[in-house]
Structures are given as structure tokens and as C-alpha cells.
Design an enzyme around this catalytic site. Structure first.
Site, mmCIF file in Angstrom:
data_model
loop_
_atom_site.group_PDB
_atom_site.id
_atom_site.type_symbol
_atom_site.label_atom_id
_atom_site.label_comp_id
_atom_site.label_asym_id
_atom_site.label_seq_id
_atom_site.Cartn_x
_atom_site.Cartn_y
_atom_site.Cartn_z
ATOM 1 N N HIS A 39 9.249 2.659 -6.546
ATOM 2 C CA HIS A 39 7.865 2.386 -6.963
ATOM 3 C C HIS A 39 7.826 1.397 -8.127
ATOM 4 O O HIS A 39 6.942 1.446 -8.966
ATOM 5 C CB HIS A 39 7.119 3.683 -7.295
ATOM 6 C CG HIS A 39 6.823 4.495 -6.056
ATOM 7 N ND1 HIS A 39 5.727 4.262 -5.258
ATOM 8 C CD2 HIS A 39 7.518 5.493 -5.467
ATOM 9 C CE1 HIS A 39 5.738 5.106 -4.235
ATOM 10 N NE2 HIS A 39 6.831 5.856 -4.323
ATOM 11 N N GLU A 160 2.102 -6.072 5.991
ATOM 12 C CA GLU A 160 1.904 -4.659 5.593
ATOM 13 C C GLU A 160 0.599 -4.505 4.814
ATOM 14 O O GLU A 160 -0.189 -3.598 5.062
ATOM 15 C CB GLU A 160 3.068 -4.187 4.705
ATOM 16 C CG GLU A 160 4.411 -4.141 5.382
ATOM 17 C CD GLU A 160 4.598 -2.908 6.265
ATOM 18 O OE1 GLU A 160 3.815 -1.957 6.181
ATOM 19 O OE2 GLU A 160 5.557 -2.943 7.068
ATOM 20 N N ASP A 172 11.452 -4.186 0.876
ATOM 21 C CA ASP A 172 12.002 -3.915 2.208
ATOM 22 C C ASP A 172 12.262 -5.198 3.015
ATOM 23 O O ASP A 172 13.375 -5.387 3.516
ATOM 24 C CB ASP A 172 11.094 -2.949 2.978
ATOM 25 C CG ASP A 172 10.909 -1.624 2.246
ATOM 26 O OD1 ASP A 172 11.605 -1.394 1.248
ATOM 27 O OD2 ASP A 172 10.066 -0.823 2.672
HETATM 28 C C1 GLA Z 1 8.182 1.933 0.353
HETATM 29 C C2 GLA Z 1 7.652 0.506 0.223
HETATM 30 C C3 GLA Z 1 8.434 -0.302 -0.794
HETATM 31 C C4 GLA Z 1 8.588 0.458 -2.108
HETATM 32 C C5 GLA Z 1 9.031 1.895 -1.873
HETATM 33 C C6 GLA Z 1 9.024 2.711 -3.125
HETATM 34 O O1 GLA Z 1 9.450 1.914 0.932
HETATM 35 O O2 GLA Z 1 7.701 -0.135 1.474
HETATM 36 O O3 GLA Z 1 7.814 -1.550 -0.995
HETATM 37 O O4 GLA Z 1 7.404 0.406 -2.859
HETATM 38 O O5 GLA Z 1 8.219 2.560 -0.914
HETATM 39 O O6 GLA Z 1 9.956 2.217 -4.015
#
Ligand code: GLA
Length: 379
Positions: A39, A160, A172
Site C-alpha cells: 500500500h 485498472e 504489478d
Molecule cells: C494490489 C495493487 C497494487 C498494490 C497492492 C498493495 O496488489 O494492485 O498496486 O497497491 O495491492 O501493496
């Protein structure tokens, strides 16, 4: 990129079976773990993810005209649309449609696509970003179009945020593109500069224990946490929580915003410290950072759940375990455990039995290795 060919072959076979033709591009993109830095990405902060040996592969062929058609090894239904739908449809195809729309002129408005995957869907290992990345690279390839890596990552994040409605950060898609075998990347989510940090060698293992739960509030709570972070930054008068100090945080009057901000500020510091630990080559010192990250996600950020807490607690007392923490957005998904390689089997037996005794079924375990991202091999 190649993935240990069976998955590519599965996607190609699926494609031929569905569309009676050969694909013009077959592209694989990996899922990810995140060693630490949770986060923090959407707060312009630091993350330490690694691409893993689990992939989404798409076999793809543009069409001069006609409907968009997609099949997947994860679902029986064949998706078919006359043109690219302007809004999400609530299926896995949304990630592909979102990418095609976001690419605009560089995208493809009519195509056939078959997707196959070895990333467990819904476990928080970033199968959706891998699908977006693989689709984007396949579409760019079919147009012979180039795009810088960071722009592909931003485009996938935009899908997203704007098409799917999840206000996720850049971590990600970036790691799915840019991962390095045997390493994690310390990514500065503001500048997108990344430092390669070697992961501990074969004497150690990364094990994921999947709770197999995803509590219902997961996506709404994610967007809510992000809004709370933005509110906290605004109150402190900083552009984002990346810029806040502990003193700024202590001055916040709202106890909830204070706790959220405290997590992010401390997690950024832990993430940078973890990168230094990896570079020093002594994995033992990662343990306290991983456990502290979990405690902070549980108590200050409040994104854990009983199943995740139980697994971390069980792992903490198991022989050979260096550290463990919940991973990803939270409210279910996986716990990441760093453990001595020879202790993996007894760990799984111990956690499996105790967890099943409490929650009715054992977690699913995955042992993962860090691999190259889609970009490193493809370009
Ligand atoms: C998900 C989101 C990421 C990140 C994580 C928490 O995986 O896709 O962008 O914010 O939660 O770290």
C-alpha cells in the site's frame, strides 16, 4: 518470451482449437510476489517486488474486421463482442478490452485471443496485471509498434483505474514487465527508477500460503484506503504520503488517518531498509522487517483478516522461518514466508494441519522463484 514451453503450447493449442488458425503472436507475462512495501505504490512510495515463475500466456491474432473473440483455459465460456465494448462487462475479458481501448490507434479493434495461465486466479499474485501486460505486448507486436516500458506499465495501471475501477498503483504491471531473474526490484513509484536487489540463494525459499479466502469488501476497502491516504496527505499539506515525516503524521488529529499515514511512512522506511539487507546478503535480518510490516498492515492499515493473521502467527513459531507477512491488497490472498530450504516440507505440514483445524481446509502452498519479466526477454 518463453515460459517453460508447456504453457505457451497450451495457449497456442487453445487458440487453434477455438479459431482454426495460427496465432500471430504468443506472449507471456509473469505474476509477482512483493517482498515488502505494501500500500505504498499509490502513495508515490517504495515497493520491493519480484516477478515469479507463474505466467499468463496469450496467443493472439488481429482481425481486419468482425467480432472480438476470446477464450481462456480458466472458463468454458467463449467471449464474443461486436467491437470493443465501451464499458466493463464483468468478465476476465475486461482486462484485454481495457488494454485494446487504452492503446487507441496503437491497439487493435478486432482480434482473436486465447489465454492460458499458471497464476492462481484470485490469490493476489497479480494475474490481472499479467494478462494486461501480455495483451498489451501482443497488440503492440501485431502493429509493429514500440512503447517504452514505463509507458506500458502506466497504460496497464490506467486500465485498472479507469476501465476496471480499481484504484491500484504501478507495482504489478511494472514488475511483470521489468522483473529480473533471482532478484527483486526496489522501485521508486514516483520516479519509476528501479534498483536490482539480489534475493537470497538456494539455501532459502519463498513460500506462499494461500488462505483461499477473499473477503467481500476487498475492492471497496482498497479504494477506501487510498482515499484515506489522500485525505491524510491533504491535511498535512504534502503532495502524497511519500513526502510526509513521522512528525507530520503525529500532528494529524483524526486517529484513523493518523494510523493509515503511520503505516505508509514506516513501510517506506522498512522497504528501503529491506533493499539494503538484500544487498548485504544476510537474509536473516529481513525477518523483523517482514513481521513489522505485517503488524502495521494489521493494526494501522487494517487490511488483514483472521486467516492471514493465523498463518503469520503459525509461521512465526515454525523452525527455519525467517519472516512472514500478508502480501498484496489484503482481506485474504496469500502470506509470504521466507524459510530455510530444508524446512519447507515440515513447515507446510505444520501450517496445513493447524490451519485446517481452525478454518476447515488447509492453505494452498506455492514455492516460487524470481524470474525475468516479459520485457527483459521479449525486447
Ligand atoms: C494490489 C495493487 C497494487 C498494490 C497492492 C498493495 O496488489 O494492485 O498496486 O497497491 O495491492 O501493496
Amino acid at each position: 518470451m518463453t515460459t517453460g514451453e508447456p504453457l505457451s503450447r497450451r495457449a497456442e493449442d487453445l487458440f487453434r482449437e477455438a479459431f482454426h488458425a495460427d496465432p500471430t503472436a504468443v506472449v507471456s507475462a509473469p505474476g509477482r510476489i512483493n517482498i515488502i512495501g505494501e500500500h505504498t505504490d499509490y502513495n508515490d512510495g517504495f515497493v520491493l517486488p519480484a516477478a515469479i515463475d507463474r505466467y499468463v500466456t496469450v496467443a493472439f491474432r488481429p482481425r481486419p474486421r468482425g467480432p472480438v473473440e476470446m477464450v481462456s483455459d480458466q472458463s468454458q465460456a467463449r467471449l464474443q463482442f461486436d467491437g470493443l465494448p465501451p464499458e466493463r462487462q464483468g468478465t476476465w475479458g475486461d482486462y484485454v478490452i481495457g488494454v485494446a481501448r487504452a492503446l487507441g490507434d496503437q491497439g487493435v479493434s478486432s482480434f482473436e485471443l486465447a489465454a492460458a495461465t499458471t497464476i492462481p486466479v484470485g490469490a493476489g499474485l497479480s494475474s490481472s496485471a499479467a494478462l494486461e501486460v501480455a495483451s498489451a505486448l501482443a497488440m503492440l507486436h501485431s502493429k509493429a509498434a514500440g512503447m517504452p516500458l514505463a509507458d506500458v506499465a502506466r497504460l496497464c495501471r490506467g486500465v485498472e483505474n479507469d476501465f476496471i475501477g480499481a484504484r491500484t498503483g504501478i507495482m504489478d504491471p511494472f514488475i511483470s514487465l521489468a522483473g529480473r531473474a533471482g532478484s527483486a526490484l526496489l522501485l521508486d513509484c514516483r520516479s519509476l527508477q528501479a534498483r536490482v536487489c539480489p534475493l537470497p540463494g538456494d539455501r532459502w525459499a519463498w513460500v506462499l500460503a494461500d488462505t483461499r479466502v477473499k473477503h467481500q469488501n476487498a475492492s471497496s476497502a482498497y479504494n477506501e484506503r487510498r482515499a484515506e491516504c489522500e485525505a491524510a496527505a491533504k491535511e498535512m499539506g504534502v503532495p502524497s504520503l511519500r513526502d510526509a515525516t513521522e512528525d507530520d503524521v503525529n500532528r494529524l488529529t483524526d486517529p484513523v488517518l493518523r494510523a493509515r499515514a503511520r503505516h505508509v511512512v514506516a513501510e517506506n522506511a522498512r522497504t528501503r531498509a529491506a533493499a539494503t539487507v538484500l544487498e548485504s546478503g544476510d537474509p536473516q535480518t529481513l525477518g523483523p522487517l517482514l513481521f513489522a510490516s505485517h503488524a502495521s498492515l494489521k493494526n494501522d492499515f487494517e487490511v488483514s483478516c483472521e486467516e492471514l493473521d493465523a498463518l503469520v502467527e503459525l509461521a512465526a513459531s515454525a523452525p527455519g522461518v525467517i519472516g512472514a507477512r500478508m502480501m498484496g491488497g489484503g482481506f485474504g490472498g496469500c502470506v509470504l514466508i521466507l524459510v530455510a530450504a530444508e524446512a519447507v516440507d515440515p513447515l507446510q505440514t505444520r501450517l496445513g494441519g493447524a490451519y485446517a483445524g481452525r478454518f476447515g481446509q488447509p492453505p494452498t502452498f506455492y514455492r516460487v522463484r524470481a524470474v525475468d519479466g516479459a520485457w527483459a526477454i521479449d525486447s
